[in-house]
Design a protein around this motif. Structure first.
Motif, PDB file in Angstrom:
ATOM      1  N   ARG A 100       0.834  -1.190   0.000  1.00 35.71           N
ATOM      2  CA  ARG A 100       0.000   0.000   0.000  1.00 35.71           C
ATOM      3  C   ARG A 100       0.879   1.256   0.000  1.00 35.71           C
ATOM      4  O   ARG A 100       1.942   1.261   0.610  1.00 35.71           O
ATOM      5  N   PRO A 101       0.460   2.320  -0.650  1.00 38.45           N
ATOM      6  CA  PRO A 101       1.241   3.562  -0.617  1.00 38.45           C
ATOM      7  C   PRO A 101       1.290   4.132   0.791  1.00 38.45           C
ATOM      8  O   PRO A 101       0.294   4.124   1.513  1.00 38.45           O
ATOM      9  N   SER A 102       2.442   4.619   1.175  1.00 33.55           N
ATOM     10  CA  SER A 102       2.640   5.159   2.519  1.00 33.55           C
ATOM     11  C   SER A 102       1.989   6.528   2.642  1.00 33.55           C
ATOM     12  O   SER A 102       2.134   7.378   1.771  1.00 33.55           O
ATOM     13  N   ALA A 103       1.282   6.720   3.726  1.00 37.75           N
ATOM     14  CA  ALA A 103       0.640   8.010   3.954  1.00 37.75           C
ATOM     15  C   ALA A 103       1.646   9.075   4.368  1.00 37.75           C
ATOM     16  O   ALA A 103       1.365  10.265   4.302  1.00 37.75           O
ATOM     17  N   LEU A 104       2.835   8.629   4.859  1.00 41.81           N
ATOM     18  CA  LEU A 104       3.849   9.582   5.295  1.00 41.81           C
ATOM     19  C   LEU A 104       4.683  10.116   4.135  1.00 41.81           C
ATOM     20  O   LEU A 104       5.438  11.061   4.306  1.00 41.81           O
ATOM     21  N   ARG A 105       4.581   9.497   2.968  1.00 43.56           N
ATOM     22  CA  ARG A 105       5.392   9.909   1.827  1.00 43.56           C
ATOM     23  C   ARG A 105       4.631  10.960   1.030  1.00 43.56           C
ATOM     24  O   ARG A 105       3.547  10.695   0.505  1.00 43.56           O
ATOM     25  N   GLY A 106       5.187  12.162   0.926  1.00 42.34           N
ATOM     26  CA  GLY A 106       4.548  13.243   0.189  1.00 42.34           C
ATOM     27  C   GLY A 106       4.989  13.265  -1.262  1.00 42.34           C
ATOM     28  O   GLY A 106       5.665  12.363  -1.757  1.00 42.34           O
ATOM     29  N   ALA A 107       4.579  14.318  -1.942  1.00 49.36           N
ATOM     30  CA  ALA A 107       4.956  14.483  -3.347  1.00 49.36           C
ATOM     31  C   ALA A 107       6.447  14.746  -3.449  1.00 49.36           C
ATOM     32  O   ALA A 107       7.058  15.324  -2.551  1.00 49.36           O
ATOM     33  N   SER A 108       7.027  14.307  -4.530  1.00 49.54           N
ATOM     34  CA  SER A 108       8.459  14.504  -4.748  1.00 49.54           C
ATOM     35  C   SER A 108       8.701  14.945  -6.182  1.00 49.54           C
ATOM     36  O   SER A 108       7.929  14.607  -7.093  1.00 49.54           O
ATOM     37  N   MET A 109       9.771  15.686  -6.359  1.00 44.74           N
ATOM     38  CA  MET A 109      10.134  16.172  -7.687  1.00 44.74           C
ATOM     39  C   MET A 109      10.788  15.042  -8.484  1.00 44.74           C
ATOM     40  O   MET A 109      11.473  14.190  -7.903  1.00 44.74           O
ATOM     41  N   PRO A 110      10.619  15.006  -9.802  1.00 48.08           N
ATOM     42  CA  PRO A 110      11.263  13.962 -10.613  1.00 48.08           C
ATOM     43  C   PRO A 110      12.781  14.105 -10.602  1.00 48.08           C
ATOM     44  O   PRO A 110      13.321  15.172 -10.282  1.00 48.08           O
ATOM     45  N   LYS A 111      13.468  13.017 -10.941  1.00 44.15           N
ATOM     46  CA  LYS A 111      14.923  13.015 -10.886  1.00 44.15           C
ATOM     47  C   LYS A 111      15.562  14.002 -11.862  1.00 44.15           C
ATOM     48  O   LYS A 111      16.658  14.481 -11.635  1.00 44.15           O
ATOM     49  N   TRP A 112      14.848  14.286 -12.971  1.00 44.06           N
ATOM     50  CA  TRP A 112      15.424  15.170 -13.964  1.00 44.06           C
ATOM     51  C   TRP A 112      15.188  16.649 -13.641  1.00 44.06           C
ATOM     52  O   TRP A 112      15.640  17.534 -14.371  1.00 44.06           O
ATOM     53  N   SER A 113      14.495  16.922 -12.552  1.00 44.68           N
ATOM     54  CA  SER A 113      14.154  18.315 -12.246  1.00 44.68           C
ATOM     55  C   SER A 113      15.374  19.210 -11.997  1.00 44.68           C
ATOM     56  O   SER A 113      15.370  20.361 -12.450  1.00 44.68           O
ATOM     57  N   PRO A 114      16.439  18.754 -11.298  1.00 44.23           N
ATOM     58  CA  PRO A 114      17.596  19.644 -11.137  1.00 44.23           C
ATOM     59  C   PRO A 114      18.213  20.065 -12.469  1.00 44.23           C
ATOM     60  O   PRO A 114      18.643  21.221 -12.621  1.00 44.23           O
ATOM     61  N   TRP A 115      18.261  19.131 -13.442  1.00 46.24           N
ATOM     62  CA  TRP A 115      18.825  19.476 -14.743  1.00 46.24           C
ATOM     63  C   TRP A 115      17.941  20.484 -15.469  1.00 46.24           C
ATOM     64  O   TRP A 115      18.436  21.417 -16.126  1.00 46.24           O
ATOM     65  N   ILE A 129      20.289  32.173  -9.551  1.00 42.11           N
ATOM     66  CA  ILE A 129      18.929  31.869  -9.995  1.00 42.11           C
ATOM     67  C   ILE A 129      18.604  30.397  -9.764  1.00 42.11           C
ATOM     68  O   ILE A 129      17.477  30.035  -9.378  1.00 42.11           O
ATOM     69  N   PHE A 130      19.582  29.518  -9.982  1.00 42.36           N
ATOM     70  CA  PHE A 130      19.370  28.081  -9.761  1.00 42.36           C
ATOM     71  C   PHE A 130      19.013  27.791  -8.307  1.00 42.36           C
ATOM     72  O   PHE A 130      18.090  27.020  -8.016  1.00 42.36           O
ATOM     73  N   LEU A 131      19.725  28.409  -7.371  1.00 44.09           N
ATOM     74  CA  LEU A 131      19.449  28.173  -5.957  1.00 44.09           C
ATOM     75  C   LEU A 131      18.075  28.705  -5.567  1.00 44.09           C
ATOM     76  O   LEU A 131      17.316  28.033  -4.847  1.00 44.09           O
ATOM     77  N   ILE A 132      17.738  29.894  -6.040  1.00 41.27           N
ATOM     78  CA  ILE A 132      16.436  30.476  -5.702  1.00 41.27           C
ATOM     79  C   ILE A 132      15.302  29.641  -6.302  1.00 41.27           C
ATOM     80  O   ILE A 132      14.291  29.336  -5.632  1.00 41.27           O
ATOM     81  N   ALA A 133      15.459  29.257  -7.578  1.00 39.85           N
ATOM     82  CA  ALA A 133      14.409  28.469  -8.233  1.00 39.85           C
ATOM     83  C   ALA A 133      14.267  27.095  -7.592  1.00 39.85           C
ATOM     84  O   ALA A 133      13.139  26.586  -7.417  1.00 39.85           O
ATOM     85  N   THR A 134      15.389  26.481  -7.232  1.00 39.89           N
ATOM     86  CA  THR A 134      15.329  25.161  -6.591  1.00 39.89           C
ATOM     87  C   THR A 134      14.572  25.229  -5.272  1.00 39.89           C
ATOM     88  O   THR A 134      13.709  24.378  -4.986  1.00 39.89           O
ATOM     89  N   GLY A 190       7.677  20.655   0.196  1.00 39.57           N
ATOM     90  CA  GLY A 190       7.671  21.208   1.547  1.00 39.57           C
ATOM     91  C   GLY A 190       8.993  21.895   1.863  1.00 39.57           C
ATOM     92  O   GLY A 190      10.022  21.665   1.215  1.00 39.57           O
ATOM     93  N   ARG A 191       8.967  22.737   2.864  1.00 41.83           N
ATOM     94  CA  ARG A 191      10.152  23.541   3.197  1.00 41.83           C
ATOM     95  C   ARG A 191      11.311  22.683   3.717  1.00 41.83           C
ATOM     96  O   ARG A 191      12.469  22.994   3.481  1.00 41.83           O
ATOM     97  N   ARG A 192      10.979  21.619   4.446  1.00 41.81           N
ATOM     98  CA  ARG A 192      12.056  20.790   5.010  1.00 41.81           C
ATOM     99  C   ARG A 192      12.879  20.142   3.908  1.00 41.81           C
ATOM    100  O   ARG A 192      14.114  20.176   3.929  1.00 41.81           O
ATOM    101  N   GLN A 193      12.205  19.557   2.912  1.00 43.77           N
ATOM    102  CA  GLN A 193      12.922  18.961   1.799  1.00 43.77           C
ATOM    103  C   GLN A 193      13.578  20.028   0.935  1.00 43.77           C
ATOM    104  O   GLN A 193      14.633  19.792   0.334  1.00 43.77           O
ATOM    105  N   ALA A 194      12.976  21.203   0.876  1.00 45.65           N
ATOM    106  CA  ALA A 194      13.570  22.296   0.089  1.00 45.65           C
ATOM    107  C   ALA A 194      14.905  22.725   0.678  1.00 45.65           C
ATOM    108  O   ALA A 194      15.851  23.050  -0.063  1.00 45.65           O
ATOM    109  N   LYS A 195      15.004  22.738   2.006  1.00 46.06           N
ATOM    110  CA  LYS A 195      16.283  23.094   2.633  1.00 46.06           C
ATOM    111  C   LYS A 195      17.357  22.068   2.290  1.00 46.06           C
ATOM    112  O   LYS A 195      18.522  22.417   2.075  1.00 46.06           O
TER     113      LYS A 195
END
Length: 354
Positions: free
Chosen positions: A10-25, A57-62, A71-76
């Motif tokens: 079953r999908p975990s309720a504690l796991r939130g949305a995540s960015m795809p692996k190619w997003s940093p590029w 710009i990369f740091l601000i956009a990321t 979420g802010r925690r993962q953003a940090k």
């Protein structure tokens, strides 16, 4: 199928949305495009400004995108990773620029003839000549410095780690090693030069080796000391428990265990002194001809050859090209030493048993 297996699928309720692996590029590509657009509008001509603006710009956009999606925690966490990558690129770009400039300018005259001939009777303004006499001088001077500095440095480190403890002599030796680490190369050259003036000696290659050995010793001591500290005390205690004397324990257990790191430290110390110019300029003096005897007469070296050719290249492309070709030779020499050090470290690294 058990209930535990059903629950695991079953999908975990504690796991939130995540960015795809190619997003940093994608964010990096967009940041570069935006930075170029802003630079063109603002009239920024320097590519360095473009790069710094892209990183900002990369740091601000990321952070903005990650905070909205994850979420802010993962953003940090992502912003910290981004800072590491930006710092890595900032450090890598000057290195790549240096290597590219040296290779592009050094290959103009770098060939077999250049590596196997000396300047001899060739004037600085004339084409031809080579760097063979400087290669011979550097190998002999650095080799003699290694023969002097490596045993002294290794034995000093063995004393500090195995015998010195917290005694006064050990603290004094550690203090002087720290002081020697920061001694400028010109000071080491002046010290040997003062001894030469007292004994009325002419410039010769071994004098440069003595100055280089002074610069090399603290590097060997520090690197060897750290490698010896990494040897587990259990190995020493097991050997001593079997009745093996301490000196034999050091010789047969401690040193073989850390030989890979010690060799790497010595190689890095050699690379450290291979490009020194000031002591060689004071003590070796330079020679346009081949001198295979480091104990008699002036001798050439690669750093001194580069300095002399570049300083005399005003309006002369031939001397300028020879200086860059010698620089490429010196970089290749240091690179080979680092590769050898890495190979020895990997070869002698302790193998984990199964």
């Amino acid at each position: 199928m058990s209930n535990a297996a059903i629950v695991d699928k079953r999908p975990s309720a504690l796991r939130g949305a995540s960015m795809p692996k190619w997003s940093p590029w994608a964010i990096a590509a967009g940041s570069v495009a935006v930075a170029i657009g802003i630079s063109l509008v603002a009239g920024f001509d320097s590519k360095i400004q473009w790069g710094l603006l892209s990183g900002l710009i990369f740091l601000i956009a990321t952070y903005g995108i990650a905070a909205r999606v994850e979420g802010r925690r993962q953003a940090k966490d992502r912003i910290a990773t981004g800072l590491v990558w930006v710092a890595f690129l900032v450090a890598l770009i000057p290195l790549l620029s240096l290597v590219w400039t040296t290779v592009s300018r050094g290959v103009k005259v770098l060939d077999i003839y250049f590596l196997t001939h000396s300047m001899g009777i060739v004037a600085d303004a004339q084409p031809g000549g080579g760097v063979y006499h400087a290669i011979i001088g550097s190998l002999e001077q650095v080799g003699l410095a290694t023969i002097i500095a490596a045993p002294i440095g290794i034995l000093t480190a063995v004393y500090l780690v195995e015998y010195g403890g917290r005694g006064r002599l050990a603290r004094a030796v550690t203090f002087f090693v720290d002081v020697m680490t920061g001694v400028p190369s010109i000071v080491a050259g002046l010290f040997i030069l003062s001894l030469m003036l007292i004994f009325e000696m002419e410039p010769f290659g071994f004098a440069g080796s003595l100055a280089l050995a002074i610069l090399m010793m603290p590097v060997v001591v520090r690197s060897t000391e750290e490698m010896l500290k990494l040897v587990p005390n259990e190995l020493r205690e097991a050997s001593l428990a079997l009745g093996v004397p301490k000196w034999r324990t050091i010789l047969k257990v401690v040193l073989p265990t850390s030989i890979g790191g010690i060799t790497t430290g010595v190689m890095l110390a050699i690379a450290r002194i291979a490009g020194e110019t000031a002591p060689v300029l004071l003590l070796v003096f330079g020679n346009r001809f081949i001198n295979n005897n480091p104990f008699e007469g002036a001798q050439q070296s690669l750093p001194l050859y580069i300095y002399q050719q570049y300083s005399q290249s005003a309006g002369e492309n031939t001397a300028y090209d020879r200086a860059w070709a010698a620089s490429l030779t010196l970089i290749a020499f240091v690179m080979i030493l680092n590769l050898v050090a890495r190979g020895i470290a990997r070869w002698k690294a302790p193998k984990s048993g199964r």
